[in-house]
Motif scaffolding. Sequence first.
Motif, mmCIF file in Angstrom:
data_model
loop_
_atom_site.group_PDB
_atom_site.id
_atom_site.type_symbol
_atom_site.label_atom_id
_atom_site.label_comp_id
_atom_site.label_asym_id
_atom_site.label_seq_id
_atom_site.Cartn_x
_atom_site.Cartn_y
_atom_site.Cartn_z
ATOM 1 N N ARG A 51 -18.897 50.738 -36.607
ATOM 2 C CA ARG A 51 -20.146 50.100 -36.186
ATOM 3 C C ARG A 51 -20.734 50.805 -34.956
ATOM 4 N N ASP A 55 -24.188 53.110 -35.201
ATOM 5 C CA ASP A 55 -25.347 52.683 -34.424
ATOM 6 C C ASP A 55 -25.795 53.774 -33.452
ATOM 7 N N GLY A 60 -26.800 53.165 -39.090
ATOM 8 C CA GLY A 60 -26.394 51.780 -39.305
ATOM 9 C C GLY A 60 -26.288 51.347 -40.754
ATOM 10 N N TRP A 63 -22.975 51.223 -42.921
ATOM 11 C CA TRP A 63 -22.004 50.133 -42.811
ATOM 12 C C TRP A 63 -21.920 49.326 -44.096
ATOM 13 N N GLN A 173 -28.368 43.961 -36.597
ATOM 14 C CA GLN A 173 -28.481 44.194 -38.031
ATOM 15 C C GLN A 173 -29.296 43.074 -38.643
ATOM 16 N N ALA A 180 -19.762 45.111 -32.008
ATOM 17 C CA ALA A 180 -18.988 46.193 -32.629
ATOM 18 C C ALA A 180 -17.505 46.019 -32.324
#
Length: 214
Positions: A51, A55, A60, A63, A173, A180
């Motif tokens: 994570r 990012d 992102g 994920w 998100q 994270a």
Amino acid sequence: MRAGTASAGPMASQPVPRGSGNGSFAALLTGLTGAAVLLIVAREVFGGAARYYFDRFGLGPLWFIPDLAVIAVVLMRMLLAAVTLRLPTPLIWLFGATVVQMAVGMIVYHNPVAVFSGFKLLCPVIAVLMLPPSYINAKWWRRACLALLVLGIAGVAADTRMTMPWTGYSVSQFGVEREAGREWWIHGQERIAGLGAASSASASVLLLLALIVL
């Protein structure tokens, strides 16, 4: 040799068994299901690190690739089961209950994202139940699980001696803030997450891997 007599050479055509195409597709789908399950497990082992770095580098959406992979193989196996009628009845009932749960959630909460999230959480369970025992006991599968277990334990050991860069880091998100690496304590004792996103997630996935390996 008599005229009109043909000998059956090695290049003579052989009849193709019926259903061989379905069997090959089922075997391929089993391999894809196992790979998708390993992706989910690996993401949980490296949850915090994944994570954080996704990012930081603007990646992102990566994920969610394991989630999409597991959902895809579950839907494909259900479609194959509908065609061949070879899926065990308990799995059919489990998938049916999941669909009903989604419908009830949509009616009660009117939130498609929350309902889809619940379905997403159940898909790895359904995918694991679809794998045959012989596949889970295969040497390459157990070696892959052993490698993830060793890396996960090494991450926990390292976290006891240093602060991971993703500890306390938050990502956004779909408008929701997520940690994270969760930073928290119980009775003054810090909960160590290692490479994972939270200590509870790391403990659960490492226990699962240990059970598979042992």
